[in-house]
Design an enzyme around this catalytic site. Sequence first.
Site, PDB file in Angstrom:
ATOM      1  CG  ASN A 133      -1.868   1.133   1.290  1.00  0.00           C
ATOM      2  OD1 ASN A 133      -1.815   2.037   0.456  1.00  0.00           O
ATOM      3  ND2 ASN A 133      -2.744   1.121   2.269  1.00  0.00           N
ATOM      4  NE  ARG A 147      -6.253   1.503  -0.160  1.00  0.00           N
ATOM      5  CZ  ARG A 147      -6.346   2.617   0.536  1.00  0.00           C
ATOM      6  NH1 ARG A 147      -5.291   3.116   1.135  1.00  0.00           N
ATOM      7  NH2 ARG A 147      -7.493   3.227   0.649  1.00  0.00           N
ATOM      8  CG  HIS A 172     -13.174   2.841   2.973  1.00  0.00           C
ATOM      9  ND1 HIS A 172     -13.951   3.760   3.646  1.00  0.00           N
ATOM     10  CD2 HIS A 172     -11.891   3.181   3.229  1.00  0.00           C
ATOM     11  CE1 HIS A 172     -13.171   4.608   4.289  1.00  0.00           C
ATOM     12  NE2 HIS A 172     -11.906   4.284   4.035  1.00  0.00           N
ATOM     13  NE  ARG A 212     -10.762  12.061   3.730  1.00  0.00           N
ATOM     14  CZ  ARG A 212     -10.608  10.752   3.517  1.00  0.00           C
ATOM     15  NH1 ARG A 212     -11.655   9.968   3.358  1.00  0.00           N
ATOM     16  NH2 ARG A 212      -9.408  10.238   3.460  1.00  0.00           N
ATOM     17  NE  ARG A 233      -7.399   5.953  20.291  1.00  0.00           N
ATOM     18  CZ  ARG A 233      -6.387   5.369  19.673  1.00  0.00           C
ATOM     19  NH1 ARG A 233      -5.814   4.332  20.220  1.00  0.00           N
ATOM     20  NH2 ARG A 233      -5.949   5.821  18.519  1.00  0.00           N
ATOM     21  CD  GLU A 288     -11.807  -3.652  13.621  1.00  0.00           C
ATOM     22  OE1 GLU A 288     -10.860  -4.025  14.330  1.00  0.00           O
ATOM     23  OE2 GLU A 288     -11.713  -3.502  12.392  1.00  0.00           O
ATOM     24  CG  ASN A 289     -10.986  -0.180  18.966  1.00  0.00           C
ATOM     25  OD1 ASN A 289     -10.623  -1.083  19.701  1.00  0.00           O
ATOM     26  ND2 ASN A 289     -10.387   0.122  17.846  1.00  0.00           N
ATOM     27  CD  GLU A 308      -8.896  -1.570   4.082  1.00  0.00           C
ATOM     28  OE1 GLU A 308      -8.549  -1.134   5.188  1.00  0.00           O
ATOM     29  OE2 GLU A 308      -9.150  -0.840   3.122  1.00  0.00           O
TER      30      GLU A 308
END
Length: 397
Positions: free
Chosen positions: A8, A89, A178, A239, A282, A331-332, A383
Amino acid sequence: MRAVLVINAGSSSVKYQLLDPVTGQSHARGLIERIGLPTGAVHHTVDGVRHEQQLPVPDHEAAMHLLTRAFTQHGPDLSQVDLAAVGHRVVHGGADFADPVEVTPAVLATIERLVPLAPLHNPGNLDGITAAREAFPDVPQVAVFDTAFHQTMPEAAATYAVPKVWREQHRVRRYGFHGTSHAYVSRRVAELLGRPLEELRTVVLHLGNGASATAVEAGRSVDTSMGLTPLEGLVMGTRAGDLDPGLAGHLARVASMSMDDYDQALSKESGLLGLTGSADMREVMARRDEGDPDAELAFQVVVHRLLRYVGGFTAVLGGLDALVFTAGIGENDPRVRAAVVDRLAFLGVELDHAANEAAVRGVEGRISTPGSHVEVWVVPTNEELEIARQAAAVVEA
Ligand code: AMP
């Protein structure tokens, strides 16, 4: 050992991973960063040990040289690896690529032609491919596009209602991004549910620093939140996502703002950063816990935008079988998930709050109750594995 090297490459960094496309086992991974700057660095992790070296990396060719040297120094020895392919990628494949392809001079020319659609990404991707072709001249190079999965979107979802000349001459339409992540996660959740992909209506929420939602019907993307560029859709780290297209003219008139400044502000200074001063969820959540009103508003805006997409996509799909959260925030962060899912009670969705709180990063798990009409899951994205699999499939075809 048979493996694919996944690369990538960005304008100033190269991320890589050597992995088995069948078992998914990762043999080594690394990052070469600050390419072109006076202070570069190489990080190479193998068997859980991270090797790090600081040195200037003038360009992508030098980066590829350092990549091969890291394997020689720290392993695994690439001469002992049956390297099936190098999988790259590539961010923008336009309407030209609905599938991964083996890189040829014609493919490189097409990716180059697409640079105006992804000026921040495609040039770095191209530099990485060019350098890898020189470093691994005998290995097939495969380009895997972020946009490819969304090429199945029906015209109704892909078309902007803008003048014909924009659409025809300037390739103005919705492409989506994505795609590698949405493809992997939507297929994986069907496996986890033990149901055929063909009968599932799924919404995937990829919530990382960049964020997008995709509606997947029978394994095909039928709508997605990102458009011509990755700026459309959800609120992201820096963004803005959706806004009134009239804003550009308004700011040009009242603040004499240039298009470059406008672009820069919407992609680098907006989103969570614009709302709170931090692009990191976070930190935003920690400030929200302390009662910071900006952080509270940012959370509400993020959740509200997510609800609009999940609700809209559920209508587009004519119902919903599975809702999946992935990437850093997905996920978190149990609170973002709970805030979205609890508002979907009208669809018969029921969150298992204990499972939601207990979900840990990197682990697949169901977070809806057994009685919920919609399955809600956390599925870590992968990915690199998806790119490795797609690259291997191209080579074996
Ligand atoms: P990614 O681009 O997938 O690495 O995701 C990055 C985003 O995930 C950043 O906004 C992080 O703040 C966010 N993130 C990572 N860990 C957590 C966490 N424990 N709680 C909330 N957000 C997190």
